[in-house]
Design an enzyme around this catalytic site. Sequence first.
Site, PDB file in Angstrom:
ATOM      1  CG  ASP A  59      39.688  34.599  45.168  1.00 32.65           C
ATOM      2  OD1 ASP A  59      38.742  34.668  45.970  1.00 32.65           O
ATOM      3  OD2 ASP A  59      40.852  34.896  45.466  1.00 32.65           O
ATOM      4  CG  HIS A  61      42.012  35.214  39.810  1.00 33.68           C
ATOM      5  ND1 HIS A  61      42.685  36.412  39.953  1.00 33.68           N
ATOM      6  CD2 HIS A  61      42.160  34.568  40.998  1.00 33.68           C
ATOM      7  CE1 HIS A  61      43.227  36.476  41.158  1.00 33.68           C
ATOM      8  NE2 HIS A  61      42.914  35.371  41.822  1.00 33.68           N
ATOM      9  CG  ASP A  88      42.026  38.375  44.133  1.00 33.47           C
ATOM     10  OD1 ASP A  88      42.107  39.600  44.349  1.00 33.47           O
ATOM     11  OD2 ASP A  88      42.906  37.571  44.496  1.00 33.47           O
ATOM     12  CG  ASN A 114      45.372  40.217  46.593  1.00 27.00           C
ATOM     13  OD1 ASN A 114      44.440  39.431  46.434  1.00 27.00           O
ATOM     14  ND2 ASN A 114      46.605  39.938  46.200  1.00 27.00           N
ATOM     15  CG  HIS A 115      44.832  40.003  41.914  1.00 24.41           C
ATOM     16  ND1 HIS A 115      45.699  39.783  40.872  1.00 24.41           N
ATOM     17  CD2 HIS A 115      45.154  39.087  42.859  1.00 24.41           C
ATOM     18  CE1 HIS A 115      46.502  38.774  41.159  1.00 24.41           C
ATOM     19  NE2 HIS A 115      46.181  38.330  42.368  1.00 24.41           N
ATOM     20  CG  HIS A 233      44.285  36.099  49.641  1.00 21.92           C
ATOM     21  ND1 HIS A 233      44.804  36.826  48.589  1.00 21.92           N
ATOM     22  CD2 HIS A 233      45.259  36.091  50.613  1.00 21.92           C
ATOM     23  CE1 HIS A 233      46.023  37.242  48.908  1.00 21.92           C
ATOM     24  NE2 HIS A 233      46.319  36.803  50.122  1.00 21.92           N
TER      25      HIS A 233
END
Length: 301
Positions: A59, A61, A88, A114-115, A233
């Site tokens: 991820d 981010h 993500d 999920n983001h 995640h």
Amino acid sequence: MGSCSNPVFEQQRQARIQGGSGICRRGLSKQCARDVAMTAPRIARYAANTTGRDFVVGDIHGAYTMLLVAMRRVGFEPKVDRLFCTGDLIDRGPESARVAKFLSLPYVHSVRGNHEDMLIQLSEGGYIPTFGSEHFLVRQNGLGWWDAEPVELKLEILAAIRKLPLVIEIETPRGIVGLLHAEVPLGLSWQQFVAKADEQDSKVIESLLWGRERIQGGNTSGVPGVGRVFVGHTPQMNGVSRFGNVYAIDTGAIFADLWDKEGASLTMMNLLHRSEVLLAPQDGVLNLLDEPVAQPFGSYT
């Protein structure tokens, strides 16, 4: 995609009611509206890379500068190498708005996290959400970057993340590699999981976007029917963790990038890397695993 029973997910789907505001895309160009309305293929499949290497990264981010450094360290060759991502790509990091440009690169391939899914769900029906600094999605999920971006860029971002599949399958010389954001439900083979994801089974969708049962329970039974599975995640703050043939490679890149959190790093791993996982991050915040081997993945297939 059907709704999800995850209570956190449902809470975040109600953000507009709980204090978010927004504008409708009506009045914007028809092309932008058509782009935002695009839906993703649920399963994406890639043939073997016969000319270069395939890497997977945990991820991101919004830590795109950190990722660029990692790519340079491994000598990434954009003309022949490919980069797969566990989703993500946005939130928490100040460079999150670079996601549309990142996804436009021909060698980048990512699943939906999920983001991304939360932002897609909040934008249903042409709604472009906005959030104040005290909104729970800003405080808890790192969506503070969103409000400052122009509407045109928001539409580009939404169009890009809507195209992300839920699951990726990659052919390799060692066998099939699977990629998803969170987890394959316990008890399912890879083939059963892919079929249910393609059918939009609500429980499987919830698991692949939000699940943590396998990792939190330390279940090492693995996923039969596939050589290797990569997930993100659930942050692993001491390096990559292995659960049978499932590799958890979200090692907290953004926590290393912004807050120098002890043990956090960005992991970038060759799909064919040897099975013995290096738990200690290399170079402090970069965990670069590029020691491919030729033998088949093993008994899970």
